[in-house]
Design a protein around this motif. Structure first.
Motif, PDB file in Angstrom:
ATOM      1  N   ALA A 153       0.816  -1.214   0.000  1.00 14.82           N
ATOM      2  CA  ALA A 153       0.000   0.000   0.000  1.00 14.82           C
ATOM      3  C   ALA A 153       0.852   1.267   0.000  1.00 14.82           C
ATOM      4  O   ALA A 153       0.348   2.342  -0.329  1.00 14.82           O
ATOM      5  CB  ALA A 153      -0.937  -0.003   1.200  1.00 14.82           C
ATOM      6  N   SER A 154       2.126   1.143   0.357  1.00 13.06           N
ATOM      7  CA  SER A 154       3.017   2.303   0.297  1.00 13.06           C
ATOM      8  C   SER A 154       3.580   2.516  -1.108  1.00 13.06           C
ATOM      9  O   SER A 154       4.140   3.583  -1.393  1.00 13.06           O
ATOM     10  CB  SER A 154       4.176   2.133   1.286  1.00 13.06           C
ATOM     11  N   GLN A 155       3.423   1.505  -1.973  1.00 14.68           N
ATOM     12  CA  GLN A 155       4.031   1.554  -3.303  1.00 14.68           C
ATOM     13  C   GLN A 155       3.014   1.576  -4.443  1.00 14.68           C
ATOM     14  O   GLN A 155       3.368   1.927  -5.573  1.00 14.68           O
ATOM     15  CB  GLN A 155       4.951   0.334  -3.485  1.00 14.68           C
ATOM     16  N   ARG A 156       1.791   1.191  -4.170  1.00 10.16           N
ATOM     17  CA  ARG A 156       0.762   1.119  -5.202  1.00 10.16           C
ATOM     18  C   ARG A 156      -0.538   1.699  -4.660  1.00 10.16           C
ATOM     19  O   ARG A 156      -0.797   1.649  -3.460  1.00 10.16           O
ATOM     20  CB  ARG A 156       0.514  -0.344  -5.629  1.00 10.16           C
ATOM     21  N   PRO A 157      -1.391   2.244  -5.543  1.00  7.40           N
ATOM     22  CA  PRO A 157      -2.687   2.761  -5.080  1.00  7.40           C
ATOM     23  C   PRO A 157      -3.619   1.617  -4.682  1.00  7.40           C
ATOM     24  O   PRO A 157      -3.898   0.719  -5.479  1.00  7.40           O
ATOM     25  CB  PRO A 157      -3.217   3.514  -6.303  1.00  7.40           C
ATOM     26  N   VAL A 158      -4.062   1.645  -3.454  1.00 10.90           N
ATOM     27  CA  VAL A 158      -4.957   0.626  -2.914  1.00 10.90           C
ATOM     28  C   VAL A 158      -6.248   1.318  -2.491  1.00 10.90           C
ATOM     29  O   VAL A 158      -6.224   2.251  -1.684  1.00 10.90           O
ATOM     30  CB  VAL A 158      -4.312  -0.094  -1.703  1.00 10.90           C
ATOM     31  N   ASP A 159      -7.372   0.878  -3.038  1.00 12.62           N
ATOM     32  CA  ASP A 159      -8.639   1.563  -2.772  1.00 12.62           C
ATOM     33  C   ASP A 159      -9.122   1.354  -1.347  1.00 12.62           C
ATOM     34  O   ASP A 159      -9.654   2.275  -0.724  1.00 12.62           O
ATOM     35  CB  ASP A 159      -9.693   1.071  -3.773  1.00 12.62           C
ATOM     36  N   ARG A 160      -8.957   0.150  -0.832  1.00 16.21           N
ATOM     37  CA  ARG A 160      -9.331  -0.162   0.546  1.00 16.21           C
ATOM     38  C   ARG A 160      -8.286  -1.113   1.110  1.00 16.21           C
ATOM     39  O   ARG A 160      -7.938  -2.112   0.466  1.00 16.21           O
ATOM     40  CB  ARG A 160     -10.698  -0.823   0.610  1.00 16.21           C
ATOM     41  N   LEU A 161      -7.800  -0.813   2.307  1.00 14.03           N
ATOM     42  CA  LEU A 161      -6.773  -1.636   2.934  1.00 14.03           C
ATOM     43  C   LEU A 161      -7.285  -2.130   4.281  1.00 14.03           C
ATOM     44  O   LEU A 161      -7.727  -1.335   5.113  1.00 14.03           O
ATOM     45  CB  LEU A 161      -5.486  -0.821   3.131  1.00 14.03           C
ATOM     46  N   VAL A 162      -7.207  -3.432   4.485  1.00 13.16           N
ATOM     47  CA  VAL A 162      -7.592  -4.046   5.757  1.00 13.16           C
ATOM     48  C   VAL A 162      -6.386  -4.786   6.311  1.00 13.16           C
ATOM     49  O   VAL A 162      -5.773  -5.608   5.619  1.00 13.16           O
ATOM     50  CB  VAL A 162      -8.760  -5.032   5.594  1.00 13.16           C
ATOM     51  N   LEU A 163      -6.044  -4.499   7.545  1.00 11.86           N
ATOM     52  CA  LEU A 163      -4.962  -5.193   8.234  1.00 11.86           C
ATOM     53  C   LEU A 163      -5.562  -5.959   9.415  1.00 11.86           C
ATOM     54  O   LEU A 163      -6.194  -5.360  10.287  1.00 11.86           O
ATOM     55  CB  LEU A 163      -3.899  -4.211   8.724  1.00 11.86           C
ATOM     56  N   VAL A 164      -5.349  -7.258   9.419  1.00 13.43           N
ATOM     57  CA  VAL A 164      -5.886  -8.125  10.466  1.00 13.43           C
ATOM     58  C   VAL A 164      -4.736  -8.526  11.391  1.00 13.43           C
ATOM     59  O   VAL A 164      -3.722  -9.063  10.931  1.00 13.43           O
ATOM     60  CB  VAL A 164      -6.552  -9.365   9.861  1.00 13.43           C
ATOM     61  N   THR A 165      -4.878  -8.249  12.663  1.00 14.68           N
ATOM     62  CA  THR A 165      -3.836  -8.484  13.670  1.00 14.68           C
ATOM     63  C   THR A 165      -2.474  -7.975  13.185  1.00 14.68           C
ATOM     64  O   THR A 165      -1.503  -8.727  13.128  1.00 14.68           O
ATOM     65  CB  THR A 165      -3.750  -9.967  14.084  1.00 14.68           C
ATOM     66  N   PRO A 166      -2.382  -6.681  12.873  1.00 12.25           N
ATOM     67  CA  PRO A 166      -1.112  -6.127  12.382  1.00 12.25           C
ATOM     68  C   PRO A 166      -0.159  -5.795  13.525  1.00 12.25           C
ATOM     69  O   PRO A 166      -0.542  -5.749  14.703  1.00 12.25           O
ATOM     70  CB  PRO A 166      -1.551  -4.868  11.647  1.00 12.25           C
ATOM     71  N   PHE A 167       1.083  -5.508  13.168  1.00 14.36           N
ATOM     72  CA  PHE A 167       2.119  -5.207  14.139  1.00 14.36           C
ATOM     73  C   PHE A 167       2.972  -4.052  13.640  1.00 14.36           C
ATOM     74  O   PHE A 167       2.959  -3.723  12.456  1.00 14.36           O
ATOM     75  CB  PHE A 167       3.006  -6.434  14.386  1.00 14.36           C
ATOM     76  N   ASP A 168       3.738  -3.451  14.555  1.00 10.00           N
ATOM     77  CA  ASP A 168       4.612  -2.345  14.167  1.00 10.00           C
ATOM     78  C   ASP A 168       5.815  -2.829  13.379  1.00 10.00           C
ATOM     79  O   ASP A 168       6.152  -2.289  12.335  1.00 10.00           O
ATOM     80  CB  ASP A 168       5.040  -1.529  15.384  1.00 10.00           C
TER      81      ASP A 168
END
Length: 266
Positions: A153-168
């Motif tokens: 998502a930092s490199q390409r256009p993403v219309d909707r982003l969902v992160l499940v149990t993400p971390f730093d």
């Protein structure tokens, strides 16, 4: 020097050597401790889509092919992504969902490492964009996949982003689980989502289990705290890291967030 003092010095020296040896072993074997593809392997004939990466072929599955919108799903470590086909077929009939296994997982060739998985994610996105030149592309990343999805998502256009149990970052997670060792200095595959995720400017939803023992809550909190805008957050207090998606609200939450991306698409 007394006998007791000499004995203590020898003990301390041997302990130090043992500690250094264990650190060296952790460094050398770290990818075997990070990635768990063994239980995900399937035959090539069982897959229905592939992306040629020159050095390897990535293989997986596409659900509801031919739809205007697309979903890219990046699974958790050790997750057999094909097990999600039925749920995506039911809950996202207006999207073609792409479930490609990481290199070394499923029927994909190669061996996993961070740089390769990041590059593969970009290639998968570009492949899907060619198939869906006008439609929206949503990305869902779970656990390890949240690190891949954040980079994408930092490199390409993403219309909707969902992160499940993400971390730093994976380095910080490792330091939490192995506090006796300098994991932050040893780990090579760092998955530093805290660096990449702020570059995503589109809608973002975080799904979390506050009692997650694999990814402690503070690592998700740190990731969220570093964002320029607060994401939509859905918490499942009764769930743990592995059974989160068993709750019917999980799929309803995903659909409610992702489905608006198709508005205006013919």
């Amino acid at each position: 020097m007394s006998y007791a003092a000499k004995t203590l010095l020898i003990f301390l020296a041997l302990s130090a050597l043992l500690y250094v040896a264990l650190c060296a072993l952790l460094y050398a074997k770290q990818r075997a401790l990070i990635y768990f593809p063994e239980m995900t392997r399937v035959a090539v004939i069982q897959t229905d889509i592939s992306v040629d990466r020159n050095d390897v072929v990535l293989r997986g599955w596409v659900v509801n092919p031919g739809q205007p919108g697309a979903i890219l799903y990046f699974g958790g470590n050790g997750e057999s992504v094909e097990m999600n086909r039925g749920d995506f077929a039911v809950h996202f009939p207006e999207f073609s969902t792409y479930l490609l296994a990481y290199r070394g997982y499923g029927a994909s060739d190669g061996q996993p490492n961070q740089d390769a998985l990041f590059a593969d994610a970009l290639a998968i996105y570009d492949h899907v964009r060619q198939r869906h030149p006008e439609g929206p592309i949503a990305v869902i990343g779970r656990s390890l996949g949240s690190g891949v999805a954040s980079y994408l998502a930092s490199q390409r256009p993403v219309d909707r982003l969902v992160l499940v149990t993400p971390f730093d970052s994976l380095a910080n997670i490792g330091q939490t689980h192995y506090p006796l060792f300098p994991v932050r200095w040893l780990v090579r595959d760092r998955y530093e989502s805290f660096r990449y995720l702020p570059q995503h400017s589109g809608p973002l939803m975080v799904i979390r289990a506050p009692n997650d023992a694999v990814i402690p809550a503070r690592h998700t909190d740190r990731l969220i705290a570093g964002l320029p805008r607060k994401p939509e957050i859905v918490a499942f207090p009764q769930a743990d890291h592995n059974n989160l998606s068993n709750d019917p609200r999980y799929w309803r939450s995903l659909r409610a967030f992702v489905q608006p991306a198709t508005v205006g698409v013919n």
